[in-house]
Design a protein around this motif. Structure first.
Motif, PDB file in Angstrom:
ATOM      1  N   UNK A  73      15.536 -43.584   5.425  1.00 26.77           N
ATOM      2  CA  UNK A  73      16.763 -43.789   6.199  1.00 26.77           C
ATOM      3  C   UNK A  73      17.411 -42.444   6.538  1.00 26.77           C
ATOM      4  N   UNK A  74      16.611 -41.396   6.606  1.00 25.24           N
ATOM      5  CA  UNK A  74      17.099 -40.058   6.944  1.00 25.24           C
ATOM      6  C   UNK A  74      16.866 -39.768   8.419  1.00 25.24           C
ATOM      7  N   UNK A  75      17.944 -39.537   9.126  1.00 23.70           N
ATOM      8  CA  UNK A  75      17.891 -39.189  10.541  1.00 23.70           C
ATOM      9  C   UNK A  75      18.646 -37.889  10.748  1.00 23.70           C
ATOM     10  N   UNK A  76      18.120 -37.053  11.616  1.00 22.34           N
ATOM     11  CA  UNK A  76      18.787 -35.817  11.984  1.00 22.34           C
ATOM     12  C   UNK A  76      19.164 -35.888  13.458  1.00 22.34           C
ATOM     13  N   UNK A  77      20.305 -35.299  13.790  1.00 23.33           N
ATOM     14  CA  UNK A  77      20.739 -35.211  15.179  1.00 23.33           C
ATOM     15  C   UNK A  77      21.151 -33.766  15.447  1.00 23.33           C
ATOM     16  N   UNK A  78      20.587 -33.207  16.498  1.00 25.12           N
ATOM     17  CA  UNK A  78      20.848 -31.821  16.862  1.00 25.12           C
ATOM     18  C   UNK A  78      21.237 -31.743  18.329  1.00 25.12           C
ATOM     19  N   UNK A  79      22.068 -30.767  18.657  1.00 25.58           N
ATOM     20  CA  UNK A  79      22.378 -30.523  20.057  1.00 25.58           C
ATOM     21  C   UNK A  79      21.128 -29.967  20.724  1.00 25.58           C
ATOM     22  N   UNK A  80      20.903 -30.348  21.953  1.00 23.70           N
ATOM     23  CA  UNK A  80      19.708 -29.903  22.674  1.00 23.70           C
ATOM     24  C   UNK A  80      19.896 -28.537  23.331  1.00 23.70           C
ATOM     25  N   UNK A  81      21.027 -27.880  23.098  1.00 27.44           N
ATOM     26  CA  UNK A  81      21.239 -26.534  23.628  1.00 27.44           C
ATOM     27  C   UNK A  81      20.531 -25.521  22.728  1.00 27.44           C
ATOM     28  N   UNK A  82      19.884 -24.550  23.338  1.00 24.80           N
ATOM     29  CA  UNK A  82      19.217 -23.497  22.571  1.00 24.80           C
ATOM     30  C   UNK A  82      20.260 -22.765  21.720  1.00 24.80           C
ATOM     31  N   UNK A  83      20.054 -22.685  20.406  1.00 29.00           N
ATOM     32  CA  UNK A  83      21.087 -22.137  19.529  1.00 29.00           C
ATOM     33  C   UNK A  83      21.247 -20.616  19.577  1.00 29.00           C
ATOM     34  N   UNK A  84      20.270 -19.909  20.104  1.00 28.48           N
ATOM     35  CA  UNK A  84      20.342 -18.450  20.121  1.00 28.48           C
ATOM     36  C   UNK A  84      20.371 -17.883  21.532  1.00 28.48           C
ATOM     37  N   UNK A  85      20.806 -18.698  22.488  1.00 29.10           N
ATOM     38  CA  UNK A  85      20.901 -18.287  23.888  1.00 29.10           C
ATOM     39  C   UNK A  85      22.273 -18.688  24.428  1.00 29.10           C
ATOM     40  N   UNK A  86      22.816 -17.860  25.299  1.00 26.83           N
ATOM     41  CA  UNK A  86      24.030 -18.267  26.006  1.00 26.83           C
ATOM     42  C   UNK A  86      23.652 -19.427  26.924  1.00 26.83           C
ATOM     43  N   UNK A  87      24.614 -20.325  27.166  1.00 25.43           N
ATOM     44  CA  UNK A  87      24.339 -21.477  28.011  1.00 25.43           C
ATOM     45  C   UNK A  87      23.944 -21.024  29.410  1.00 25.43           C
ATOM     46  N   UNK A  88      22.840 -21.572  29.893  1.00 29.18           N
ATOM     47  CA  UNK A  88      22.338 -21.202  31.208  1.00 29.18           C
ATOM     48  C   UNK A  88      21.396 -22.276  31.719  1.00 29.18           C
ATOM     49  N   UNK A  89      20.731 -21.978  32.810  1.00 26.70           N
ATOM     50  CA  UNK A  89      19.858 -22.958  33.454  1.00 26.70           C
ATOM     51  C   UNK A  89      18.675 -23.360  32.579  1.00 26.70           C
ATOM     52  N   UNK A  90      18.212 -22.478  31.703  1.00 23.59           N
ATOM     53  CA  UNK A  90      17.022 -22.774  30.902  1.00 23.59           C
ATOM     54  C   UNK A  90      17.355 -23.142  29.452  1.00 23.59           C
ATOM     55  N   UNK A  91      18.602 -23.386  29.120  1.00 29.64           N
ATOM     56  CA  UNK A  91      18.967 -23.526  27.714  1.00 29.64           C
ATOM     57  C   UNK A  91      18.964 -24.956  27.178  1.00 29.64           C
ATOM     58  N   UNK A  92      18.265 -25.887  27.829  1.00 31.16           N
ATOM     59  CA  UNK A  92      18.125 -27.245  27.297  1.00 31.16           C
ATOM     60  C   UNK A  92      16.756 -27.366  26.638  1.00 31.16           C
TER      61      UNK A  92
END
Length: 138
Positions: A73-92
């Protein structure tokens, strides 16, 4: 005297531990408050009933959310944004088996732990399990 000594020994127990040591800070990914309920009986989310399967849920978080069945019953949820990049066109990030891949730099992050080889891990969200319902929130 014994009661006084016992009382002094128990005080650190109340203040020594935090009920939630959940650290969700990343300078590249802003914090948004949200709550989503996912019914795993629906065909779109039925893959989450099986270990090591992940889905991408668009529309919440910064770049969407990756939800992963880590076993039992273990589920993980993470943001789909790249964690080590500034938000940009390729950061999903995209899902690649049991990893998430950042297309900006090609780095992979484990969906079991959120860890990768760079400074920041994946931005994790809380997950509550109630039968075949998942509640993901921040």
């Amino acid at each position: 005297m014994k009661n006084y000594f016992l009382f002094l020994l128990t005080i650190p127990m109340f203040f020594g531990c935090s009920p939630s040591n959940f650290n969700n800070q990343n300078p590249y990914i802003p914090n948004y408050t949200f709550t989503i309920d996912i019914n795993m009986d629906l065909p779109s989310y039925s893959n989450l009933q099986y270990v090591s399967n992940a889905i991408y849920y668009a529309g919440q978080g910064v770049r969407g959310i990756i939800i992963f069945n880590a076993g039992g019953s273990n589920y993980n949820a993470f943001d789909a944004a790249c964690p080590n990049q500034a938000l940009g066109a390729c950061s999903t990030m995209t899902i690649k088996g049991i990893n998430a891949v950042c297309p900006c730099d090609g780095k992979e992050y484990s969906l079991f732990t959120g860890q990768g080889s760079l400074q920041y891990p994946l931005k994790q969200y809380r997950v509550e399990v109630n039968g075949n319902m998942l509640r993901v929130y921040n």
